[in-house]
Design a protein around this motif. Structure first.
Motif, PDB file in Angstrom:
ATOM      1  N   PRO A  52       0.820  -1.220   0.000  1.00  0.00           N
ATOM      2  CA  PRO A  52       0.000   0.000   0.000  1.00  0.00           C
ATOM      3  C   PRO A  52       0.854   1.272   0.000  1.00  0.00           C
ATOM      4  O   PRO A  52       0.502   2.253  -0.648  1.00  0.00           O
ATOM      5  CB  PRO A  52      -0.822  -0.115   1.281  1.00  0.00           C
ATOM      6  CG  PRO A  52      -0.916  -1.592   1.518  1.00  0.00           C
ATOM      7  CD  PRO A  52       0.405  -2.144   1.058  1.00  0.00           C
ATOM      8  N   GLU A  53       1.981   1.241   0.687  1.00  0.00           N
ATOM      9  CA  GLU A  53       2.866   2.408   0.733  1.00  0.00           C
ATOM     10  C   GLU A  53       3.414   2.743  -0.661  1.00  0.00           C
ATOM     11  O   GLU A  53       3.476   3.909  -1.054  1.00  0.00           O
ATOM     12  CB  GLU A  53       4.021   2.174   1.711  1.00  0.00           C
ATOM     13  CG  GLU A  53       3.600   2.104   3.163  1.00  0.00           C
ATOM     14  CD  GLU A  53       2.963   0.764   3.573  1.00  0.00           C
ATOM     15  OE1 GLU A  53       2.327   0.735   4.632  1.00  0.00           O
ATOM     16  OE2 GLU A  53       3.084  -0.240   2.827  1.00  0.00           O
ATOM     17  N   PHE A  54       3.790   1.706  -1.408  1.00  0.00           N
ATOM     18  CA  PHE A  54       4.283   1.906  -2.773  1.00  0.00           C
ATOM     19  C   PHE A  54       3.173   2.465  -3.655  1.00  0.00           C
ATOM     20  O   PHE A  54       3.398   3.397  -4.436  1.00  0.00           O
ATOM     21  CB  PHE A  54       4.829   0.588  -3.340  1.00  0.00           C
ATOM     22  CG  PHE A  54       5.314   0.712  -4.752  1.00  0.00           C
ATOM     23  CD1 PHE A  54       6.527   1.326  -5.030  1.00  0.00           C
ATOM     24  CD2 PHE A  54       4.561   0.222  -5.809  1.00  0.00           C
ATOM     25  CE1 PHE A  54       6.985   1.444  -6.336  1.00  0.00           C
ATOM     26  CE2 PHE A  54       5.006   0.337  -7.118  1.00  0.00           C
ATOM     27  CZ  PHE A  54       6.223   0.955  -7.384  1.00  0.00           C
ATOM     28  N   VAL A  55       1.982   1.910  -3.511  1.00  0.00           N
ATOM     29  CA  VAL A  55       0.835   2.376  -4.305  1.00  0.00           C
ATOM     30  C   VAL A  55       0.560   3.845  -4.003  1.00  0.00           C
ATOM     31  O   VAL A  55       0.310   4.646  -4.906  1.00  0.00           O
ATOM     32  CB  VAL A  55      -0.414   1.500  -4.039  1.00  0.00           C
ATOM     33  CG1 VAL A  55      -1.635   2.079  -4.726  1.00  0.00           C
ATOM     34  CG2 VAL A  55      -0.153   0.065  -4.491  1.00  0.00           C
ATOM     35  N   GLN A  56       0.644   4.212  -2.736  1.00  0.00           N
ATOM     36  CA  GLN A  56       0.414   5.606  -2.350  1.00  0.00           C
ATOM     37  C   GLN A  56       1.470   6.519  -2.970  1.00  0.00           C
ATOM     38  O   GLN A  56       1.156   7.591  -3.482  1.00  0.00           O
ATOM     39  CB  GLN A  56       0.432   5.761  -0.832  1.00  0.00           C
ATOM     40  CG  GLN A  56       0.128   7.184  -0.379  1.00  0.00           C
ATOM     41  CD  GLN A  56       0.154   7.321   1.123  1.00  0.00           C
ATOM     42  OE1 GLN A  56       0.972   6.723   1.798  1.00  0.00           O
ATOM     43  NE2 GLN A  56      -0.761   8.125   1.640  1.00  0.00           N
ATOM     44  N   GLU A  57       2.702   6.084  -2.963  1.00  0.00           N
ATOM     45  CA  GLU A  57       3.787   6.872  -3.535  1.00  0.00           C
ATOM     46  C   GLU A  57       3.580   7.081  -5.040  1.00  0.00           C
ATOM     47  O   GLU A  57       3.801   8.165  -5.562  1.00  0.00           O
ATOM     48  CB  GLU A  57       5.127   6.164  -3.290  1.00  0.00           C
ATOM     49  CG  GLU A  57       6.327   6.952  -3.741  1.00  0.00           C
ATOM     50  CD  GLU A  57       7.618   6.234  -3.420  1.00  0.00           C
ATOM     51  OE1 GLU A  57       8.552   6.381  -4.214  1.00  0.00           O
ATOM     52  OE2 GLU A  57       7.695   5.518  -2.399  1.00  0.00           O
ATOM     53  N   ILE A  58       3.137   6.057  -5.715  1.00  0.00           N
ATOM     54  CA  ILE A  58       2.952   6.127  -7.169  1.00  0.00           C
ATOM     55  C   ILE A  58       1.710   6.942  -7.550  1.00  0.00           C
ATOM     56  O   ILE A  58       1.753   7.758  -8.469  1.00  0.00           O
ATOM     57  CB  ILE A  58       2.847   4.706  -7.779  1.00  0.00           C
ATOM     58  CG1 ILE A  58       4.144   3.934  -7.551  1.00  0.00           C
ATOM     59  CG2 ILE A  58       2.484   4.752  -9.261  1.00  0.00           C
ATOM     60  CD1 ILE A  58       5.371   4.559  -8.174  1.00  0.00           C
TER      61      ILE A  58
END
Length: 91
Positions: free
Chosen positions: A72-78
């Motif tokens: 989820p953190e990666f998705v938020q960053e992207i």
């Protein structure tokens, strides 16, 4: 009176005071106000529609990333989506 209309009127007043298209604006003030206000509203609608489309695209990208195992953190960053939205997609 809308903010757009107020802005258009202020711009017309400025132009008249500074002798920019003074005669034309004095003769056609109401038509210019109507036309420019409608144009501003139309542009805002297009911008809103594009933003809405971008949000749908972000959600689709987020779903795909999550399905591929991204955190989820990666998705938020992207995507820039908030964590609550991302977590709701994961359910």
């Amino acid at each position: 009176m809308s903010t757009n209309e107020e802005s258009v009127k202020a711009a017309i007043d400025y132009c008249i005071e500074n002798n920019i298209l003074k005669e034309f604006l004095e003769e056609n003030r109401e038509a210019v106000i109507d036309s420019l206000t409608a144009e501003l509203c139309f542009n805002q609608l297009i911008e809103f529609r594009n933003k809405e489309g971008n949000e749908k695209e972000k959600l689709e990208i987020a779903r795909n990333l999550l399905a591929e195992g991204s955190t989820p953190e990666f998705v938020q960053e992207i995507t820039g989506l908030d964590m609550e939205t991302i977590r709701s997609l994961n359910n």
